[in-house]
Enzyme design. Structure first.
Site, short mmCIF file in Angstrom:
data_model
loop_
_atom_site.label_atom_id
_atom_site.label_comp_id
_atom_site.label_asym_id
_atom_site.label_seq_id
_atom_site.Cartn_x
_atom_site.Cartn_y
_atom_site.Cartn_z
N TYR A 142 0.83 -1.22 0.00
CA TYR A 142 0.00 0.00 0.00
C TYR A 142 0.86 1.27 0.00
O TYR A 142 0.39 2.35 -0.32
CB TYR A 142 -0.95 0.04 1.20
CG TYR A 142 -2.02 -1.05 1.20
CD1 TYR A 142 -2.23 -1.82 0.07
CD2 TYR A 142 -2.80 -1.28 2.31
CE1 TYR A 142 -3.20 -2.82 0.06
CE2 TYR A 142 -3.77 -2.27 2.30
CZ TYR A 142 -3.97 -3.04 1.19
OH TYR A 142 -4.92 -4.01 1.19
N LYS A 191 3.41 -15.45 2.17
CA LYS A 191 3.30 -16.21 0.91
C LYS A 191 4.73 -16.53 0.48
O LYS A 191 5.18 -16.18 -0.62
CB LYS A 191 2.54 -15.36 -0.12
CG LYS A 191 2.16 -16.10 -1.37
CD LYS A 191 1.07 -17.12 -1.17
CE LYS A 191 0.78 -17.85 -2.47
NZ LYS A 191 -0.04 -19.06 -2.29
N ASP A 223 -3.07 -18.38 1.71
CA ASP A 223 -4.25 -19.09 1.19
C ASP A 223 -4.73 -20.13 2.21
O ASP A 223 -5.93 -20.24 2.49
CB ASP A 223 -3.97 -19.72 -0.18
CG ASP A 223 -2.59 -20.35 -0.28
OD1 ASP A 223 -1.76 -20.16 0.64
OD2 ASP A 223 -2.33 -21.05 -1.27
N ASP A 247 -5.21 -6.78 6.01
CA ASP A 247 -6.42 -6.07 5.62
C ASP A 247 -7.54 -7.08 5.36
O ASP A 247 -8.66 -6.97 5.86
CB ASP A 247 -6.11 -5.26 4.34
CG ASP A 247 -7.19 -4.27 3.97
OD1 ASP A 247 -8.19 -4.20 4.70
OD2 ASP A 247 -7.04 -3.59 2.95
N ASP A 251 -10.65 -8.66 8.29
CA ASP A 251 -12.08 -8.59 7.97
C ASP A 251 -12.72 -9.98 8.02
O ASP A 251 -13.83 -10.14 8.51
CB ASP A 251 -12.30 -7.99 6.57
CG ASP A 251 -12.55 -6.49 6.65
OD1 ASP A 251 -12.25 -5.90 7.69
OD2 ASP A 251 -13.05 -5.92 5.65
#
Ligand code: NAD
Length: 356
Positions: A142, A191, A223, A247, A251
């Site tokens: 980001y 990852k 994943d 992020d 959620d």
């Protein structure tokens, strides 16, 4: 002791939930002999209306001069047509950057009394659930280099995921410190089978774990982590992960609790300073109706006592008052089920304060 708290009420239900959180803090003050002084400052839509800017410089200055920041929520349809960098929500990015808030802590708790609100099967969350997601907040993709370029496939755009060892080290320490106060387990999510930045992340988190021999560390690819959160959520105690993975996963973790009105959060700097706010937004659809659930903000105030002001007993008193409220069968509109007693926002604050 006297504590100075910068308070941003914000928009929509923000002022309503903040009023109940300060009510409960004042009850803590009376019981434990503290004074909380509230420095009310503007950010978000209200700040745009009054000053033309979503984050006036006085707000940042007051926040920096205070012991902690408590925020309701910002935004609403009135400001939705403004360009992206003039919208109320931009104030949140500005506050994170100006205050150096690099660690975002989001507990995802399923209270036993509210287990039926979770979309997960009862056996998966039997006995309640208590996970904290520690998300890196000021680095990674980001904030990395971004741009456009021509490629042989035509025009293209890119965003760079870049982490320094130091950025990973400091967020890892936040996660391990947190685990030491909880069940002493950290799951680092990356990852590393594909990304170089994740391989650095994994190596540094493993190095930091040597400083915390009592904490059990495991690593998961993102994943698999996303899958395990709904398959076997009890596996997790503290999750530490990058900005973008955090992020998404925070959620997901909050959704498995089933009640957005119950979820607090903290954003911390090095040291103890932090900004505390509910996970939910300004809920313009219910603003002014008395239906807003103030418990997420009340629990955020509890996190502020625990993590910034170092008042563990007082923080426990808030958590326990919320449990007593639920145990006694009281509910706000969003978590109401037949057979329980529905209370308004203000009545909820009064009840919780009475349980302090
Ligand atoms: P939202 O979280 O405000 O609302 C989503 C749904 O949950 C709505 O139906 C709402 O009524 C309900 N809800 C939320 N909080 C509740 C509470 N405490 N009690 C009872 N019900 C509650 O998300 P949204 O509708 O996507 O966003 C509304 C505005 O808030 C937008 O302008 C958005 O940009 C902003 N927002 C701000 C923040 C923040 O300030 N940190 C976070 C998210 C969204």
């Amino acid at each position: 002791m006297e504590y100075n708290i910068a308070v941003i009420k914000g928009d929509g239900i923000g002022p309503e939930v903040i009023a109940e959180a300060t009510k409960v803090l004042d009850a803590i003050g009376s019981r434990f002999g503290h004074t909380f002084s509230y420095n009310y400052v503007l950010a978000g839509g209200e700040a745009i209306d009054e000053t033309g800017r979503c984050l006036p410089p006085e707000t940042v200055a007051t926040a920096k001069a205070s012991d902690a920041v408590l925020l309701g929520a910002v935004g609403g349809p009135k400001w939705d047509t403004l360009p992206g960098d003039e919208r109320p929500e931009r104030a949140l990015l500005g506050l994170r950057k100006e205050l150096g808030l690099f660690a975002n802590l989001r507990p995802a708790m399923v209270f036993d009394e509210l287990a039926e609100a979770s979309p997960l099967k009862a056996e998966l969350i039997d006995g309640g659930l208590d996970i904290v997601v520690v998300r890196e907040l000021t680095g990674g993709i980001y904030f990395g280099e971004k741009g456009f370029k021509e490629t042989e496939m035509g025009p293209a755009a890119y965003d760079v995921e870049l982490y320094s060892e130091e950025e990973v080290r400091r967020i890892a320490r936040v996660a391990f410190d947190m685990a030491m106060k909880r069940n002493k387990r950290v799951t680092s999510i990356d990852k590393a089978n594909v990304l170089e930045s994740s391989r650095l992340w994994r190596r540094v988190v493993t190095e930091v774990s040597a400083e915390y021999p009592e904490v059990e560390l495991d690593h998961m690819y993102v994943d698999n982590g996303a899958m395990q959160l709904v398959r076997n959520p009890k596996h997790f105690d503290v999750i530490v992960t990058s900005n973008i993975f955090g992020d998404i996963l925070s959620d997901e973790a909050s959704q498995i609790t089933g009640s957005i009105g119950m979820l607090p959060s903290a954003s911390l700097t090095n040291g103890n300073f932090g900004m505390y706010e509910p996970v939910h937004g300004s809920a313009p659809d219910i603003a002014g109706t008395g239906k807003a659930n103030p418990l997420a903000t009340i629990l955020s105030a509890g996190m502020m006592l625990r993590y910034t002001l170092g008042l563990a007993e007082e923080a426990d008193a808030i958590d326990s008052a919320v449990r007593k409220f639920l145990n006694a069968g009281y509910r706000t509109a969003d978590i109401y089920t037949p057979g329980t007693v529905s209370l308004t926002t203000t009545e909820t604050g009064d009840k919780v304060a009475s349980f302090i």
